[in-house]
Design an enzyme around this catalytic site. Structure first.
Site, PDB file in Angstrom:
ATOM      1  N   ASP A  38       0.822  -1.436  -0.220  1.00  0.00           N
ATOM      2  CA  ASP A  38       0.004  -0.281  -0.050  1.00  0.00           C
ATOM      3  C   ASP A  38       1.014   1.308   0.045  1.00  0.00           C
ATOM      4  OD1 ASP A  38      -2.497   1.274   2.526  1.00  0.00           O
ATOM      5  OD2 ASP A  38      -1.949   2.044   0.292  1.00  0.00           O
ATOM      6  N   ASP A 224      -2.323   5.779  -5.217  1.00  0.00           N
ATOM      7  CA  ASP A 224      -2.457   4.913  -3.885  1.00  0.00           C
ATOM      8  C   ASP A 224      -2.968   3.202  -4.393  1.00  0.00           C
ATOM      9  OD1 ASP A 224      -4.683   4.745  -0.931  1.00  0.00           O
ATOM     10  OD2 ASP A 224      -3.034   3.483  -1.662  1.00  0.00           O
TER      11      ASP A 224
HETATM   12  C1  LIG Z   1      -3.227   7.920   7.802  1.00  0.00           C
HETATM   13  C2  LIG Z   1      -2.849   6.522   7.262  1.00  0.00           C
HETATM   14  C3  LIG Z   1      -3.516   5.676   8.369  1.00  0.00           C
HETATM   15  C4  LIG Z   1      -1.576   6.374   7.072  1.00  0.00           C
HETATM   16  O1  LIG Z   1      -3.613   6.107   6.257  1.00  0.00           O
HETATM   17  C5  LIG Z   1      -3.851   5.117   5.558  1.00  0.00           C
HETATM   18  O2  LIG Z   1      -3.321   4.199   6.006  1.00  0.00           O
HETATM   19  N1  LIG Z   1      -4.359   5.119   4.462  1.00  0.00           N
HETATM   20  C6  LIG Z   1      -4.352   3.910   3.675  1.00  0.00           C
HETATM   21  C7  LIG Z   1      -4.060   4.390   2.294  1.00  0.00           C
HETATM   22  N2  LIG Z   1      -4.346   3.075   1.146  1.00  0.00           N
HETATM   23  C8  LIG Z   1      -5.692   2.336   1.368  1.00  0.00           C
HETATM   24  C9  LIG Z   1      -5.958   2.075   2.612  1.00  0.00           C
HETATM   25  C10 LIG Z   1      -7.126   1.402   2.863  1.00  0.00           C
HETATM   26  O3  LIG Z   1      -8.272   1.937   2.599  1.00  0.00           O
HETATM   27  N3  LIG Z   1      -7.117   0.006   3.224  1.00  0.00           N
HETATM   28  C11 LIG Z   1      -8.605  -0.718   3.287  1.00  0.00           C
HETATM   29  C12 LIG Z   1      -9.086  -1.662   2.173  1.00  0.00           C
HETATM   30  C13 LIG Z   1      -8.736  -1.065   0.923  1.00  0.00           C
HETATM   31  C14 LIG Z   1      -9.178  -1.741  -0.333  1.00  0.00           C
HETATM   32  C15 LIG Z   1     -10.256  -3.000  -0.093  1.00  0.00           C
HETATM   33  C16 LIG Z   1     -10.185  -3.054   1.399  1.00  0.00           C
HETATM   34 CL1  LIG Z   1     -11.258  -4.695   1.561  1.00  0.00          CL
HETATM   35  C17 LIG Z   1      -9.792  -2.508   2.395  1.00  0.00           C
HETATM   36 CL2  LIG Z   1     -10.124  -3.095   4.128  1.00  0.00          CL
HETATM   37  C18 LIG Z   1      -5.946  -0.862   3.672  1.00  0.00           C
HETATM   38  C19 LIG Z   1      -6.004  -2.236   2.957  1.00  0.00           C
HETATM   39  C20 LIG Z   1      -4.997  -1.035   2.512  1.00  0.00           C
HETATM   40  C21 LIG Z   1      -6.104   3.143   3.526  1.00  0.00           C
END
Ligand SMILES: CC(C)(C)OC(=O)N[C@@H]1CNC[C@H](C(=O)N(Cc2cccc(Cl)c2Cl)C2CC2)C1
Length: 338
Positions: A38, A224
């Site tokens: 990520d 991202d």
């Molecule tokens: C400020 C800080 C906390 C560092 O911000 C972040 O970490 N920001 C992250 C930025 N990239 C995406 C991340 C996110 O949304 N998820 C949840 C997700 C995404 C896609 C599909 C699913 Cl199922 C899920 Cl659960 C993590 C899995 C990467 C948050």
């Protein structure tokens, strides 16, 4: 498997074009985990063997068991991440992490509580942040920085290929140390990061068809790899959806599948180039019992200042444009993905 030319590939799995993850191991003997690489975060966390029995999301995923690893080093510092969509809490531990066959002694978080939303939908176990150290919570040195300091990579870059077709194998590929010409054509166009320390660039506009509609005076675009979709300021996205004739329902914006072929392309103006997404890039077409459902893979998200307002270009953008993240020159390169 460092094929001695200093580049290290990791195959990724593509789950419904919305989650792309690869396998790493933690501990000795190796305990395997599927993680999202990520670029929007900079910490490594995986579910913990000691997570609370009430954390459903924890029990449906692989969990790290420190007691089974002889290279485990206790830390115990508290850890918590507040996502827009949920949160993760736990404590820090240290152990040997293997990424693409490269070992690093890494401080990471054992998650003892994972919010059911959204992690019960996650096919991956945890997250391996590929962001810069200044984004890392608790000031932990990120995995990629630990790998760079070993001087085993040909270049201080990493690249991401996301396939657009879940049946295609592999579903994607992360390359540490370079790029993989099998997955892009033409040349890379590079643009400097907006500031050193974040995988984001200055965007010069968003046009729909031939008309410049948003961000005409310039705005920030975060590249991202951990986001499924494209997000933009809610007002801009709702204006865009009106132009597309999309209706918002509880699970996102929908269009009538019959209109899909007439939809205009959406173009992101980055670094002097125009990056267009056509309807097959931004429509998720699902054939369901009650008929076909066509979801527009854009979401409105208002990120408060000073971080926002921002656009987030996620997996559906990267699937069209092969992306190189260059830590040596603090720049991002795009080439047309095959
Ligand atoms: C400020 C800080 C906390 C560092 O911000 C972040 O970490 N920001 C992250 C930025 N990239 C995406 C991340 C996110 O949304 N998820 C949840 C997700 C995404 C896609 C599909 C699913 Cl199922 C899920 Cl659960 C993590 C899995 C990467 C948050």
């Amino acid at each position: 498997n460092n094929n001695n030319n200093g580049t290290v590939p990791t195959p990724l799995t593509n789950y419904l074009d919305t989650q792309y993850f690869g396998e790493i191991s933690i501990g000795s003997p190796a305990q395997m985990f599927n993680v999202v690489f990520d670029t929007g975060s900079a910490n490594l966390w995986v579910p913990s063997q000691s997570c609370s029995p009430f954390s459903t999301a924890c029990f449906t995923h692989n969990r790290y068991d420190a007691s089974q690893s002889w290279t485990y080093v206790e830390n115990g510092t508290g850890f918590s991440i507040q996502y827009a969509s949920g949160n993760v809490r736990g404590f820090l531990s240290e152990d040997v992490v293997m990424v693409g066959g490269i070992p690093v002694v890494q401080v990471f978080a054992e998650a003892t509580s994972l919010s059911a939303m959204p992690f019960i939908f996650a096919k991956f176990d945890g997250v391996l942040g590929m962001g810069y150290p200044n984004v890392a919570i608790d000031g932990i040195t990120p995995v990629f920085d630990r790998i760079m300091s070993q001087h085993v990579l040909k270049e201080e870059v990493f690249s991401v290929y996301y396939s657009r077709d879940p049946k295609h194998s592999p579903g994607g590929e992360l390359v540490l140390g370079g790029t993989d010409p099998n997955y892009y054509t033409g040349n890379f166009n590079y643009m400097d990061t907006r500031e050193v320390g974040k995988w984001e660039v200055i965007m010069k506009g968003v046009s729909v068809g031939m008309e410049m509609m948003f961000c005409a005076e310039g705005c920030t675009a975060v590249i991202d790899t951990g986001s499924s979709y494209i997000t933009g300021p809610a007002s801009s996205v709702s204006g865009l959806m009106k132009t597309l004739g999309a209706q918002l329902d509880e699970s996102g914006y929908k269009v009538n599948c019959d209109t899909v072929k007439t939809l205009p392309s959406v173009t992101f103006h980055l670094g002097g180039q125009e990056y267009s997404l056509s309807q097959e890039d931004y429509i998720l077409w699902q054939s369901q019992i009650e008929g076909d459902v066509c979801t527009v893979t854009f979401r409105g998200l208002d990120v408060p200042p000073p971080t926002g307002p921002i656009w987030i270009l996620g997996a559906n953008f990267i699937a069209r444009y092969y992306t190189e993240f260059d830590r040596r020159n603090n720049r991002i390169g795009f080439a047309t993905a095959v």
